[in-house]
Scaffold this motif. Structure first.
Motif, short mmCIF file in Angstrom:
data_model
loop_
_atom_site.label_atom_id
_atom_site.label_comp_id
_atom_site.label_asym_id
_atom_site.label_seq_id
_atom_site.Cartn_x
_atom_site.Cartn_y
_atom_site.Cartn_z
N ALA A 79 43.24 28.99 33.77
CA ALA A 79 43.44 30.43 33.88
C ALA A 79 44.88 30.84 33.61
O ALA A 79 45.16 32.02 33.38
CB ALA A 79 43.01 30.92 35.26
N LYS A 80 45.82 29.88 33.62
CA LYS A 80 47.23 30.21 33.38
C LYS A 80 47.56 30.28 31.89
O LYS A 80 48.70 30.59 31.53
CB LYS A 80 48.15 29.18 34.05
CG LYS A 80 48.02 29.12 35.57
CD LYS A 80 49.12 28.30 36.22
CE LYS A 80 49.05 26.82 35.84
NZ LYS A 80 47.85 26.16 36.38
N LEU A 81 46.60 29.98 31.01
CA LEU A 81 46.87 30.04 29.57
C LEU A 81 47.20 31.47 29.14
O LEU A 81 46.59 32.43 29.63
CB LEU A 81 45.66 29.55 28.78
CG LEU A 81 45.52 28.04 28.59
CD1 LEU A 81 44.19 27.72 27.93
CD2 LEU A 81 46.66 27.50 27.74
N LEU A 82 48.13 31.59 28.21
CA LEU A 82 48.52 32.91 27.72
C LEU A 82 47.41 33.54 26.89
O LEU A 82 46.68 32.84 26.17
CB LEU A 82 49.79 32.81 26.88
CG LEU A 82 51.06 32.32 27.59
CD1 LEU A 82 52.21 32.22 26.60
CD2 LEU A 82 51.42 33.22 28.75
N ILE A 83 47.31 34.85 26.98
CA ILE A 83 46.28 35.57 26.22
C ILE A 83 46.46 35.34 24.72
O ILE A 83 45.48 35.20 23.98
CB ILE A 83 46.34 37.07 26.55
CG1 ILE A 83 45.88 37.30 28.00
CG2 ILE A 83 45.46 37.88 25.59
CD1 ILE A 83 46.03 38.73 28.47
N ILE A 109 42.24 40.12 22.33
CA ILE A 109 42.34 40.70 23.66
C ILE A 109 43.75 41.26 23.78
O ILE A 109 44.73 40.53 23.64
CB ILE A 109 42.09 39.64 24.75
CG1 ILE A 109 40.65 39.12 24.65
CG2 ILE A 109 42.36 40.22 26.14
CD1 ILE A 109 40.35 38.00 25.62
N ALA A 110 43.86 42.54 24.04
CA ALA A 110 45.18 43.19 24.08
C ALA A 110 45.40 43.79 25.47
O ALA A 110 44.60 44.60 25.93
CB ALA A 110 45.27 44.27 23.01
N ASP A 111 46.47 43.35 26.13
CA ASP A 111 46.85 43.92 27.42
C ASP A 111 48.35 43.70 27.59
O ASP A 111 48.80 42.60 27.90
CB ASP A 111 46.08 43.27 28.56
CG ASP A 111 46.17 44.10 29.86
OD1 ASP A 111 47.27 44.61 30.13
OD2 ASP A 111 45.15 44.24 30.55
N LYS A 112 49.14 44.73 27.37
CA LYS A 112 50.60 44.59 27.36
C LYS A 112 51.17 44.31 28.75
O LYS A 112 52.31 43.89 28.89
CB LYS A 112 51.24 45.84 26.77
CG LYS A 112 50.99 47.11 27.58
CD LYS A 112 51.66 48.30 26.92
CE LYS A 112 51.43 49.58 27.73
NZ LYS A 112 52.09 50.76 27.13
N ILE A 139 32.16 37.96 32.36
CA ILE A 139 32.59 39.13 31.58
C ILE A 139 32.38 38.81 30.11
O ILE A 139 32.77 37.74 29.64
CB ILE A 139 34.07 39.46 31.85
CG1 ILE A 139 34.28 39.91 33.30
CG2 ILE A 139 34.57 40.53 30.89
CD1 ILE A 139 35.74 40.15 33.66
N SER A 140 31.78 39.73 29.38
CA SER A 140 31.56 39.55 27.94
C SER A 140 32.63 40.31 27.16
O SER A 140 32.92 41.47 27.48
CB SER A 140 30.17 40.05 27.54
OG SER A 140 29.16 39.28 28.16
N GLU A 141 33.19 39.64 26.18
CA GLU A 141 34.28 40.23 25.40
C GLU A 141 34.26 39.69 23.98
O GLU A 141 34.37 38.48 23.76
CB GLU A 141 35.63 39.93 26.05
CG GLU A 141 36.84 40.48 25.30
CD GLU A 141 37.00 41.98 25.47
OE1 GLU A 141 37.68 42.60 24.62
OE2 GLU A 141 36.46 42.54 26.45
N GLN A 142 34.04 40.58 23.00
CA GLN A 142 34.14 40.22 21.58
C GLN A 142 33.32 38.96 21.24
O GLN A 142 33.85 37.98 20.72
CB GLN A 142 35.61 40.03 21.19
CG GLN A 142 36.45 41.28 21.40
CD GLN A 142 37.90 41.11 21.05
OE1 GLN A 142 38.22 40.49 20.03
NE2 GLN A 142 38.80 41.66 21.86
N ASN A 143 32.06 39.00 21.58
CA ASN A 143 31.10 37.94 21.24
C ASN A 143 31.32 36.65 22.02
O ASN A 143 30.79 35.61 21.65
CB ASN A 143 31.14 37.64 19.73
CG ASN A 143 29.84 37.03 19.23
OD1 ASN A 143 28.75 37.42 19.69
ND2 ASN A 143 29.92 36.08 18.32
N TYR A 144 32.09 36.69 23.11
CA TYR A 144 32.29 35.53 23.98
C TYR A 144 31.98 35.92 25.42
O TYR A 144 32.25 37.04 25.86
CB TYR A 144 33.73 35.02 23.90
CG TYR A 144 34.00 34.15 22.69
CD1 TYR A 144 33.78 32.77 22.73
CD2 TYR A 144 34.47 34.70 21.51
CE1 TYR A 144 34.03 31.97 21.63
CE2 TYR A 144 34.72 33.91 20.39
CZ TYR A 144 34.50 32.54 20.47
OH TYR A 144 34.74 31.75 19.37
#
Length: 426
Positions: free
Chosen positions: A360-364, A375-378, A400-405
């Protein structure tokens, strides 16, 4: 005919020289210049005055082409015209046909022998061409020393009015994006290997990283209270097996230094009575910087001060996390595992095609590049932070579903999300 051949050779010389000046790598000329060979000294002089020598090449090309054209007119009169008239053309028509034929022949020679061939050779052997021609170019510049300033003055006047900067050796240097392209091209052509490319690419990425991007977060920090006895500290670290530990004064927001287990063990072995001493007296200074600091600047600071651990502070003065030399090096060379890292879980575990388990600590940004999504979140840096922002009361198994994942909360420790399972929807 001999004179035409001389002018064609001059055209080829200046054409190849011009292309070599633009194409050659400045770093290679600098390296050869260190050997102080005469050819390298001349080449360095040419590259130092690049704009002047490019002007010289243009003067030489123009003069050579005009010379060929002037001789071509005489050639048409002397050779081509009699042949055409012999065919049966009238004098007026024969003169026109002879001039056209001569012009086409000369144009062909100028394009092929005077431009395409020399430029093709210079493109492949720019360094050799420049070294071979540099002394001749220097000699020609001395002959035309009156004309070059005249033309250069005109160029400066016109370009100055249009706002275009002058050409120089510095402007021939490659930008970062061009260097990345060259590295990629070298890999494709087999001139470099994947390992060298990966290291170089990571170095460029490293320059853009902030310290907080690579830190061990506050919640994962293992610290020792300053009043803990040396003997208790040695017993405590048997399970953790780190070399260095931050020393706290009450909590993680008050870090007073760092201890090296080698120093503690040495003190205990030299005199077991030292086991009753508090570890705080063995604490060494620790670097403390704001978490927005550049990772590259932090590395330089750690090297300069010879301290292998840095504590990161947030904008309110609290502790965000810590960074070690190993954390920084791993961003460049990849994971470094020692004999105590046998149970270390990789940050990215691929279970199948489009199926992963992520720390979970991996960068977006890392997730976006790996999955080809956006995935965009400034305001959030990590994939775990993004997931919890979507669902603050995260529970194990939540999706959570996001962009086909599909992003699934796989492992949670209290309020901290540890691992996400991600799978592409079918």
């Amino acid at each position: 005919m001999t004179a035409i051949a001389v002018f064609l050779a001059a055209t080829a010389f200046f054409s190849a020289s011009e292309f070599a000046i633009v194409k050659v790598r400045i770093s290679r000329i600098d390296a050869l210049f260190a050997d102080r060979s005469k050819r390298a000294i001349a080449a360095k002089k040419v590259m130092s005055g690049m704009d002047n020598y490019l002007c010289l090449c243009q003067i030489g090309l123009t003069a050579s082409i005009l010379g060929v054209g002037w001789l071509g007119y005489g050639l048409a009169k002397q050779f081509t015209l009699p042949i055409v008239m012999h065919v049966g053309f009238s004098p007026g028509t024969a003169e026109t046909v002879s001039m056209v034929l001569t012009f086409m022949s000369i144009a062909f020679l100028l394009i092929v022998a005077g431009a395409l061939v020399p430029k093709s050779i210079a493109a492949q052997q720019a360094e050799k061409i420049l070294l071979a021609n540099a002394r001749w170019l220097v000699w020609c510049s001395r002959l035309l020393f009156v004309f070059i300033p005249l033309f250069q003055g005109s160029v400066r006047f016109i370009t100055g009015m249009s706002g275009v900067q002058r050409m120089s050796a510095d402007s021939a240097a490659h930008t970062e994006e061009e260097l990345k392209w060259l590295l990629s091209d070298s890999l494709k052509n087999g001139d470099s290997n994947a390992l060298k490319y990966a290291y170089a690419h990571k170095l460029y990425e490293f320059e853009s990283l902030n310290a907080k991007d690579i830190m061990v977060p506050r919640t994962a920090m293992t610290t020792i209270e300053k009043d803990t006895s040396l003997k208790q500290a040695i017993q405590f670290v048997q399970n953790e097996q780190f070399t260095r530990y931050p020393i706290t004064d009450g909590d993680k927001d008050h870090i007073v230094g760092v201890v090296n287990m080698k120093h503690l063990l040495t003190a205990f072995i030299q005199d077991p009575a030292n086991g009753q001493l508090p570890v705080g007296i063995f604490a060494l200074p620790v670097i403390q910087v704001i978490d927005a600091s550049k990772a590259s600047e932090l590395l330089l600071k750690m090297q300069h001060e010879r301290i292998h651990m840095a504590i990161l502070r947030d904008e309110y003065g609290g502790t965000s996390g810590l960074v070690t030399i190993e954390d920084i090096l791993e961003e460049i060379v990849g994971d470094i595992q020692d004999e105590f890292d046998t149970d270390e879980i990789p940050e990215v575990q691929q279970l199948g095609e489009g199926h992963y388990i992520f720390d979970a600590k991996l960068l977006i940004d890392h997730i976006n590049n790996l999955l080809g999504i956006d995935i965009a979140d400034k305001d959030i840096d990590t994939i775990g932070g993004w997931f919890m922002a979507k669902s603050f009361d995260t529970i194990k198994g939540q999706k959570i579903s996001e962009q086909n994942y599909d992003f699934l909360a796989k492992e949670i420790d209290g309020h901290q999300l540890l691992y996400l399972e991600v799978q592409r929807r079918k």
